[in-house]
Scaffold this motif. Sequence first.
Motif, PDB file in Angstrom:
ATOM      1  N   ARG A   1      15.230  -1.084   8.837  1.00  0.00           N
ATOM      2  CA  ARG A   1      13.939  -1.727   8.570  1.00  0.00           C
ATOM      3  C   ARG A   1      14.099  -3.239   8.601  1.00  0.00           C
ATOM      4  N   PRO A   2      13.412  -3.936   9.559  1.00  0.00           N
ATOM      5  CA  PRO A   2      13.606  -5.386   9.650  1.00  0.00           C
ATOM      6  C   PRO A   2      12.911  -6.140   8.511  1.00  0.00           C
ATOM      7  N   ASP A   3      13.265  -7.422   8.357  1.00  0.00           N
ATOM      8  CA  ASP A   3      12.587  -8.289   7.381  1.00  0.00           C
ATOM      9  C   ASP A   3      11.102  -8.370   7.716  1.00  0.00           C
ATOM     10  N   VAL A   4      10.269  -8.522   6.698  1.00  0.00           N
ATOM     11  CA  VAL A   4       8.849  -8.808   6.946  1.00  0.00           C
ATOM     12  C   VAL A   4       8.674 -10.319   6.801  1.00  0.00           C
ATOM     13  N   VAL A   5       8.242 -10.952   7.883  1.00  0.00           N
ATOM     14  CA  VAL A   5       8.126 -12.417   7.886  1.00  0.00           C
ATOM     15  C   VAL A   5       6.739 -12.838   8.382  1.00  0.00           C
ATOM     16  N   LEU A   6       6.380 -14.058   8.015  1.00  0.00           N
ATOM     17  CA  LEU A   6       5.176 -14.678   8.561  1.00  0.00           C
ATOM     18  C   LEU A   6       5.654 -15.824   9.433  1.00  0.00           C
ATOM     19  N   LYS A   7       5.257 -15.812  10.701  1.00  0.00           N
ATOM     20  CA  LYS A   7       5.771 -16.823  11.624  1.00  0.00           C
ATOM     21  C   LYS A   7       4.770 -17.974  11.780  1.00  0.00           C
ATOM     22  N   GLN A   8       5.293 -19.092  12.270  1.00  0.00           N
ATOM     23  CA  GLN A   8       4.430 -20.240  12.521  1.00  0.00           C
ATOM     24  C   GLN A   8       3.228 -19.843  13.399  1.00  0.00           C
ATOM     25  N   ARG A   9       3.502 -19.033  14.427  1.00  0.00           N
ATOM     26  CA  ARG A   9       2.396 -18.687  15.338  1.00  0.00           C
ATOM     27  C   ARG A   9       1.385 -17.747  14.668  1.00  0.00           C
ATOM     28  N   ASP A  10       1.808 -17.034  13.620  1.00  0.00           N
ATOM     29  CA  ASP A  10       0.853 -16.200  12.869  1.00  0.00           C
ATOM     30  C   ASP A  10      -0.171 -17.071  12.142  1.00  0.00           C
ATOM     31  N   ILE A  11       0.345 -18.216  11.652  1.00  0.00           N
ATOM     32  CA  ILE A  11      -0.567 -19.159  10.972  1.00  0.00           C
ATOM     33  C   ILE A  11      -1.597 -19.657  11.973  1.00  0.00           C
TER      34      ILE A  11
ATOM     35  N   ALA B   1       9.626 -21.743  12.951  1.00  0.00           N
ATOM     36  CA  ALA B   1       9.629 -21.625  11.491  1.00  0.00           C
ATOM     37  C   ALA B   1       9.038 -20.274  11.093  1.00  0.00           C
ATOM     38  N   GLU B   2       9.601 -19.680  10.039  1.00  0.00           N
ATOM     39  CA  GLU B   2       9.052 -18.419   9.528  1.00  0.00           C
ATOM     40  C   GLU B   2       9.262 -18.354   8.027  1.00  0.00           C
ATOM     41  N   PHE B   3       8.429 -17.568   7.369  1.00  0.00           N
ATOM     42  CA  PHE B   3       8.484 -17.415   5.925  1.00  0.00           C
ATOM     43  C   PHE B   3       8.832 -15.968   5.616  1.00  0.00           C
ATOM     44  N   LEU B   4       9.880 -15.780   4.801  1.00  0.00           N
ATOM     45  CA  LEU B   4      10.340 -14.430   4.496  1.00  0.00           C
ATOM     46  C   LEU B   4       9.509 -13.832   3.359  1.00  0.00           C
ATOM     47  N   LEU B   5       8.858 -12.722   3.651  1.00  0.00           N
ATOM     48  CA  LEU B   5       8.057 -12.051   2.616  1.00  0.00           C
ATOM     49  C   LEU B   5       8.838 -10.932   1.949  1.00  0.00           C
ATOM     50  N   ALA B   6       9.606 -10.193   2.713  1.00  0.00           N
ATOM     51  CA  ALA B   6      10.370  -9.088   2.129  1.00  0.00           C
ATOM     52  C   ALA B   6      11.608  -8.855   2.977  1.00  0.00           C
ATOM     53  N   ASP B   7      12.734  -8.662   2.286  1.00  0.00           N
ATOM     54  CA  ASP B   7      13.985  -8.379   2.997  1.00  0.00           C
ATOM     55  C   ASP B   7      13.956  -6.993   3.601  1.00  0.00           C
ATOM     56  N   GLY B   8      14.533  -6.863   4.781  1.00  0.00           N
ATOM     57  CA  GLY B   8      14.658  -5.542   5.388  1.00  0.00           C
ATOM     58  C   GLY B   8      15.840  -4.794   4.800  1.00  0.00           C
ATOM     59  N   GLU B   9      16.027  -3.587   5.252  1.00  0.00           N
ATOM     60  CA  GLU B   9      17.155  -2.791   4.760  1.00  0.00           C
ATOM     61  C   GLU B   9      17.491  -1.763   5.819  1.00  0.00           C
ATOM     62  N   GLY B  10      18.750  -1.643   6.169  1.00  0.00           N
ATOM     63  CA  GLY B  10      19.154  -0.676   7.192  1.00  0.00           C
ATOM     64  C   GLY B  10      18.422  -0.975   8.492  1.00  0.00           C
TER      65      GLY B  10
ATOM     66  N   ILE C   1       0.855  -1.201   0.000  1.00  0.00           N
ATOM     67  CA  ILE C   1       0.000   0.000   0.000  1.00  0.00           C
ATOM     68  C   ILE C   1       0.887   1.246   0.000  1.00  0.00           C
ATOM     69  N   GLY C   2       0.569   2.170  -0.869  1.00  0.00           N
ATOM     70  CA  GLY C   2       1.321   3.430  -0.931  1.00  0.00           C
ATOM     71  C   GLY C   2       2.563   3.338  -1.786  1.00  0.00           C
ATOM     72  N   GLY C   3       2.855   2.122  -2.336  1.00  0.00           N
ATOM     73  CA  GLY C   3       4.013   1.964  -3.208  1.00  0.00           C
ATOM     74  C   GLY C   3       5.338   2.236  -2.514  1.00  0.00           C
ATOM     75  N   VAL C   4       5.393   2.063  -1.190  1.00  0.00           N
ATOM     76  CA  VAL C   4       6.629   2.327  -0.437  1.00  0.00           C
ATOM     77  C   VAL C   4       7.285   0.997  -0.055  1.00  0.00           C
ATOM     78  N   SER C   5       8.420   1.052   0.640  1.00  0.00           N
ATOM     79  CA  SER C   5       9.066  -0.187   1.077  1.00  0.00           C
ATOM     80  C   SER C   5       8.195  -0.875   2.125  1.00  0.00           C
ATOM     81  N   PRO C   6       8.101  -2.207   2.061  1.00  0.00           N
ATOM     82  CA  PRO C   6       7.207  -2.904   3.003  1.00  0.00           C
ATOM     83  C   PRO C   6       7.723  -2.872   4.444  1.00  0.00           C
ATOM     84  N   ILE C   7       6.815  -2.600   5.370  1.00  0.00           N
ATOM     85  CA  ILE C   7       7.198  -2.620   6.790  1.00  0.00           C
ATOM     86  C   ILE C   7       6.356  -3.634   7.576  1.00  0.00           C
ATOM     87  N   GLY C   8       5.366  -4.236   6.943  1.00  0.00           N
ATOM     88  CA  GLY C   8       4.535  -5.219   7.634  1.00  0.00           C
ATOM     89  C   GLY C   8       3.561  -5.830   6.640  1.00  0.00           C
TER      90      GLY C   8
END
Length: 537
Positions: A411-421, A400-409, A346-353
């Motif tokens: 900004r941490p990685d955006v991941v989906l964790k087992q407990r999120d499922i 276990a976690e699934f990487l959705l987007a790499d972080g930068e500087g 959303i907003g065409g910016v870097s992903p944060i969540g």
Amino acid sequence: MWVLPGTTVLEAATQAGLRIDTPCGGSGTCGKCRVRFVRGAPDAGDAEVDLLDPEDIDAGWRLACQARISASSILALPGTSLFDDPLQILTESEQIVEISRGEPPHRRLPFSLVEGRANYAVAFDVGTTTLVGEIVELPSARERAVAAGINPQVSFGDDVVSRIGRACQSTAAAQELRQAVVGALNQRIDELLDQAGGRREDVRALSFSGNTTMQHLLCGWDVSNLAHLPFAPAQVEALDAPAEELGFAVAADARAYVLPMIGGFVGGDTVAGILATRLFDEAGATLMIDIGTNGEIVLAAGGRIYAASAAAGPAFEGARIACGMRAAAGAIEKVIFDGDLRVSVIGGVSPIGLCGSALVDIAAELLRCGLLEATGRLRPAGGLCEPLRRRLRTDKTGEAEFLLADGEGDRPDVVLKQRDIRELQLATGAIRAGVGIVLHQAGLQPSDLSRVLIAGGFGSFIRRSNAQRIGLIPTGLSHENVSYVGNVSLHGAKWALVSAGARAQAERIARETKHVELSTDPNFQSAFAEAMLFPET
Ligand code: FES
């Protein structure tokens, strides 16, 4: 800015006009109100030690609702903790099917107009998270403008349960909640009048639809009985009162109409939805699901209407999800796998969540690729799609976690964790079990359904095939028999605003709809346990 020693960061931010997202109402249990002290960090308290990583605490991260300012400090407030980003709120949708755009039945204005000057009326959908208003010109009922914003009661907690808890603390607390929402609604009225080119005294009528708790808090009714079984509302009848009595300074003789309710957790928004979609006119068995913190489920079949509310929890709003956030700038809202993973932000910016619709997408894609079992377990060793499998990993705690987007500087990685499922399974399971119980009460199977309507803000942003894959909506229906109907709460409120016939019909719907109580249904718990499993195919 200057604050007294001992002021929490949350209080200081509020004084500075910044709204921090506080899903747990500031009780220190959700961990979502993270802020970083660049200088002057106080010692971390118990809640912070529990909810934050030790490295983050060392780096100055604290919880805004817990951290008290004791020295001269510099603070950084990350976008994920703020409410300032404009949310993706559904006001109107291209995809809204025609049934919700039709003319209100028997249109006869339920109030009088003033000759020789502009006459306006405003309808509101009073949501737990968002407020959406629409101004119409009278007597044509032509829409002139729509305005949306946050319900400021979110500062007191994310869901109706925390709002009820807060309102029950004292008369002053209940009053504070009421004033918060009335103030915000008055602001929306001003915005709408700005856009339409009118003045406050031109507004002849207002209407409001919301869930039972929101309507009670708006009207200043006692919510204490909504906190425990049998969740009996103080009032279910519609309210037709002078607008001034509810705190709205519009035309002196303007009226306010609050839609009638069906029960403790099935409110005027559901009545408005049934009204706007004309569910009672449907020939075949039709199911309407409004997917949100409370999943409202309505079934029209055999000349009867059944309604239930399933406590889905806040997973679809991004709460209790490690990288979850609301549908605001920086949220991954869509995930597509077409040989590789593509995300839309959303907003065409870097992903944060990620927000709820992305949660549904990714779970569906992982199920298709065999990287997620029906039980909800991520399978790092399984699966067919190499590009996706490479993104499955374990974090330093072994989860276990699934990487959705790499972080930068920073900004941490955006991941989906087992407990999120697991959270997604709870939310989906509650709605699916609710649908099963409602169908059972009507003596039907999912295969008997001729149509499914998906209502509400969140629903309009999810993809049908993915919602079906994870079991959120019944499978077996063809694409064209699953329709998005948009914000039917607002449409219904608009009909009730401008039509005496629609009001009569809303009152009949509220009286005649069979309220299916899921919390007391003996089959609910076993249906829920079963519905926690994702469908096999
Ligand atoms: S932990 Fe601060 S609002 Fe939830």
